[in-house]
Each structure stands twice: as C-alpha cells, then as structure tokens.
Design a protein around this motif. Structure first.
Motif, PDB file in Angstrom:
ATOM      1  N   PRO A  11       0.834  -1.210   0.000  1.00 52.03           N
ATOM      2  CA  PRO A  11       0.000   0.000   0.000  1.00 52.03           C
ATOM      3  C   PRO A  11       0.864   1.253   0.000  1.00 52.03           C
ATOM      4  O   PRO A  11       1.915   1.307   0.621  1.00 52.03           O
ATOM      5  CB  PRO A  11      -0.796  -0.107   1.290  1.00 52.03           C
ATOM      6  N   VAL A  12       0.411   2.257  -0.704  1.00 54.41           N
ATOM      7  CA  VAL A  12       1.143   3.508  -0.815  1.00 54.41           C
ATOM      8  C   VAL A  12       0.435   4.562   0.009  1.00 54.41           C
ATOM      9  O   VAL A  12      -0.760   4.786  -0.145  1.00 54.41           O
ATOM     10  CB  VAL A  12       1.226   3.965  -2.291  1.00 54.41           C
ATOM     11  N   ASP A  13       1.187   5.215   0.881  1.00 53.83           N
ATOM     12  CA  ASP A  13       0.636   6.281   1.704  1.00 53.83           C
ATOM     13  C   ASP A  13       0.997   7.610   1.057  1.00 53.83           C
ATOM     14  O   ASP A  13       2.088   8.132   1.256  1.00 53.83           O
ATOM     15  CB  ASP A  13       1.199   6.196   3.127  1.00 53.83           C
ATOM     16  N   LEU A  18       7.354  13.237   6.422  1.00 56.74           N
ATOM     17  CA  LEU A  18       8.772  12.904   6.396  1.00 56.74           C
ATOM     18  C   LEU A  18       9.103  11.824   7.418  1.00 56.74           C
ATOM     19  O   LEU A  18       9.912  10.937   7.151  1.00 56.74           O
ATOM     20  CB  LEU A  18       9.617  14.155   6.640  1.00 56.74           C
ATOM     21  N   ALA A  19       8.468  11.865   8.570  1.00 58.28           N
ATOM     22  CA  ALA A  19       8.735  10.859   9.605  1.00 58.28           C
ATOM     23  C   ALA A  19       8.369   9.456   9.124  1.00 58.28           C
ATOM     24  O   ALA A  19       9.107   8.498   9.356  1.00 58.28           O
ATOM     25  CB  ALA A  19       7.989  11.214  10.879  1.00 58.28           C
ATOM     26  N   SER A  20       7.237   9.321   8.442  1.00 57.34           N
ATOM     27  CA  SER A  20       6.851   7.995   7.950  1.00 57.34           C
ATOM     28  C   SER A  20       7.791   7.532   6.839  1.00 57.34           C
ATOM     29  O   SER A  20       8.115   6.349   6.736  1.00 57.34           O
ATOM     30  CB  SER A  20       5.397   7.983   7.488  1.00 57.34           C
ATOM     31  N   GLY A  23      10.884   6.320   8.477  1.00 56.20           N
ATOM     32  CA  GLY A  23      10.622   5.011   9.073  1.00 56.20           C
ATOM     33  C   GLY A  23      10.646   3.904   8.033  1.00 56.20           C
ATOM     34  O   GLY A  23      11.202   2.828   8.260  1.00 56.20           O
ATOM     35  N   ASP A  24      10.037   4.171   6.875  1.00 52.42           N
ATOM     36  CA  ASP A  24      10.057   3.185   5.789  1.00 52.42           C
ATOM     37  C   ASP A  24      11.486   2.901   5.351  1.00 52.42           C
ATOM     38  O   ASP A  24      11.872   1.749   5.133  1.00 52.42           O
ATOM     39  CB  ASP A  24       9.247   3.693   4.589  1.00 52.42           C
ATOM     40  N   CYS A  25      12.283   3.952   5.224  1.00 53.05           N
ATOM     41  CA  CYS A  25      13.676   3.785   4.814  1.00 53.05           C
ATOM     42  C   CYS A  25      14.459   2.993   5.859  1.00 53.05           C
ATOM     43  O   CYS A  25      15.264   2.124   5.517  1.00 53.05           O
ATOM     44  CB  CYS A  25      14.328   5.141   4.577  1.00 53.05           C
ATOM     45  N   ALA A  26      14.229   3.289   7.127  1.00 50.27           N
ATOM     46  CA  ALA A  26      14.929   2.578   8.196  1.00 50.27           C
ATOM     47  C   ALA A  26      14.588   1.092   8.181  1.00 50.27           C
ATOM     48  O   ALA A  26      15.450   0.249   8.427  1.00 50.27           O
ATOM     49  CB  ALA A  26      14.578   3.192   9.550  1.00 50.27           C
ATOM     50  N   ARG A  27      13.354   0.755   7.848  1.00 50.21           N
ATOM     51  CA  ARG A  27      12.975  -0.664   7.774  1.00 50.21           C
ATOM     52  C   ARG A  27      13.605  -1.360   6.576  1.00 50.21           C
ATOM     53  O   ARG A  27      13.799  -2.566   6.582  1.00 50.21           O
ATOM     54  CB  ARG A  27      11.454  -0.791   7.730  1.00 50.21           C
TER      55      ARG A  27
END
Length: 69
Positions: A11-13, A18-20, A23-27
């Motif tokens: 799914p695309v949000d 920027l925080a999300s 978070g996606d990048c960190a995962r």
C-alpha cells in the motif's frame, strides 16, 4: 504486445509525512547493501590500447561543448 503489471506490491501512503518516509527507509536498510568504497585511480595512457574512434564520431564529440557551455 506485452501486458505490464501495474499493481503496487505494498500500500502507498500518499499523505505520509517525512517521519513515515524515514521510518520506511529505516525498515529497508537491512535489505540494502553498499559496495565497498575504492578510490578510483587514473589509468596511465600507456595501458590504454586498441581503442579506435571513427573520424566522424571524433569530429562530432570535438564540436560538442563541455558541460553545456
């Protein structure tokens, strides 16, 4: 004609902030690998041999400006 699959695997949000995104990048970090950094060293011209450029191509490149000048 080839049928391309345009479905999105996750799914695309579109309203994310920027925080999300961070978070996606960190995962995703564990899935990425970076090559080891090696400083590129120049090759001496004496080692470059067997390269031929057609005169027409050489003239074309010679007529081009550098970096869009």
């Amino acid at each position: 004609m080839t049928k391309l699959d345009a479905s999105v695997p996750a799914p695309v949000d579109l309203e994310g902030d920027l925080a999300s995104l961070r978070g996606d990048c960190a995962r995703m970090v564990p899935h990425w690998s970076a090559p080891d950094r090696h400083a590129a060293r120049p090759v001496p011209p004496s080692l470059i041999h067997g390269v031929t450029v057609p005169p027409r191509s050489a003239r074309l490149l010679d007529a081009m400006s550098d970096y869009g000048d």
